[in-house]
Each structure stands twice: as C-alpha cells, then as structure tokens.
Design a protein around this motif. Structure first.
Motif, PDB file in Angstrom:
ATOM      1  N   ASP A   6       0.837  -1.197   0.000  1.00 30.21           N
ATOM      2  CA  ASP A   6       0.000   0.000   0.000  1.00 30.21           C
ATOM      3  C   ASP A   6       0.870   1.245   0.000  1.00 30.21           C
ATOM      4  N   ASP A 123      -5.543  -0.059  -0.061  1.00 28.70           N
ATOM      5  CA  ASP A 123      -6.047  -0.775   1.111  1.00 28.70           C
ATOM      6  C   ASP A 123      -5.837  -2.290   0.978  1.00 28.70           C
ATOM      7  N   THR A 126      -4.947  -3.748   4.453  1.00 28.09           N
ATOM      8  CA  THR A 126      -5.894  -3.527   5.543  1.00 28.09           C
ATOM      9  C   THR A 126      -7.290  -4.081   5.288  1.00 28.09           C
ATOM     10  N   GLY A 179     -11.844   1.544   3.301  1.00 24.04           N
ATOM     11  CA  GLY A 179     -10.721   1.408   2.394  1.00 24.04           C
ATOM     12  C   GLY A 179      -9.822   2.627   2.380  1.00 24.04           C
TER      13      GLY A 179
END
Length: 213
Positions: A6, A123, A126, A179
């Motif tokens: 990311d 994202d 995550t 996100g």
C-alpha cells in the motif's frame, strides 16, 4: 502466497511490484486498475458520478477481467487508457463509494484465488487481503511523489498541478469511509524518497526470502 503493498501515488508501488513479480514469479495485480476502468467506463458513457446507485448498477454490468497483468473492460484491453488526467481526477471519487468497493474487492479476490500474487493499492494490506503473508507500506515526500508522476509522462499537467492533484487525492483517500489509506499495524514501512527501485526491491525480497518463500 500474497504480498500486499500500500501507499500514496508516486512512491514506486507499481514499479516495485512489477519487479518483484518478475524476480519471484508472482502474478502482479494492480487494484487501482479496476477502479480506473470503472471510472473510464462511467465517463465514456456520461454516467453521473453524483448518483451512487446509478454508478453501482452500471459498474455491476461491466465485465472486468485481469489477464497478463492487464485490465480488460468488456473484453477490451484498456490498460493504456487508465492514467488519463480525467481518470486521475475522478477515480478517488468513484472508489470512495462503499458498495462499489465491496463489489470490486470481491471481484479481485475471485480472480486471484489459488494464485501466488503481489498486489499494490491503497487498502490491500488492511481491507482486501488483511491476511496476506507479507505487507509493505511505501511512502515518499510529496515533492518526490509529484516529480515521479511528472517523469512518467502520462499527464498533461504541470509539476505543481500534479503535486496539488496528488495532495488532494491522498487527502480524499485518507478520509474514505471504507478502504482509507493507512498503514497496517503489521506492515513494513519503507520511505522510498532516497532509495532506488533496486534498493526497495532488495528490502522486500530479503524480507520474503527470510521467511523461506
């Protein structure tokens, strides 16, 4: 195996992910291509971005495929069209629609199931692949980010205009309902401002190899 990266624009995510994919024989996945393709289709069909339901209904009717690291929209390779200024300007707005993110994320997971991949986005570590074996967050100063994007030669904007555009997009991405752009607790943070692509790749490759992959 899933390697997830990311970070903001202009930090080297795509270039690094491509190189690591080649070195370790992984499939490269660019999540942003999916949102960019949908954004391109919306613009080309004059769909109002203010009507989230209309956007979502339209997106679900589009055929999205990822073949040889290229995004195909309704069986057409649109990879070379995804970094136009008009797409850059609107993609964050489109990708902020929560239900659309759910749809795109599920499509990506379907495509890469049973693959060894390296993916990059905003994202990946995550939300999309929270259980990825390896997670990295690439960062860089805003001046370096803008210069790198300018040097790519895909924009008609000036360096200062690109810098402003990146700042605005990053601010939007950091404040998305879902996100959002943030550093996962278990991600390895790498500031690429003063590093070459090879140096960044070496850090990532050494981390992967240290785990026996």
């Amino acid at each position: 195996m899933i390697v997830a990266i990311d970070g903001p624009a202009g930090t080297g995510k795509s270039t690094v992910a491509h190189e690591i994919a080649n070195r370790l024989n992984l499939v490269f996945l660019n999540s942003g291509s999916f949102y960019r393709a949908v954004t391109l289709a919306l613009i080309n069909n004059n769909i109002s971005l203010d009507d989230e339901k209309l956007v979502l209904d339209f997106a679900k009717k589009q055929k999205l495929d990822y073949i040889d690291s290229h995004l195909y929209l309704n069986d057409v390779d649109v990879d070379s069209l995804l970094h136009q200024d008009i797409v850059d300007k609107n993609v964050s707005r489109v990708s902020s629609i929560v239900e659309l993110r759910h749809f795109i994320n599920e499509r990506m997971r379907q495509i890469v199931s049973n693959m060894n991949i390296i993916c990059e986005g905003r994202d990946m570590t995550t939300v999309v692949f929270p259980n990825a074996e390896f997670k990295f967050y690439l960062d860089a100063s805003i001046d370096v980010q803008a210069q790198r994007r300018f040097d790519q030669g895909v924009s008609n904007l000036s360096l200062e205009e690109i810098k402003k555009s990146i700042q605005e997009r990053d601010e939007m991405d950091k404040n998305k309902k879902e996100g959002s752009l943030k550093i996962a607790d278990d991600a390895v943070y790498i500031d690429t401002s003063d590093l070459t692509i090879n140096e960044v790749c070496a850090i990532i490759e050494n981390k992967i190899n240290s785990k026996g992959f």
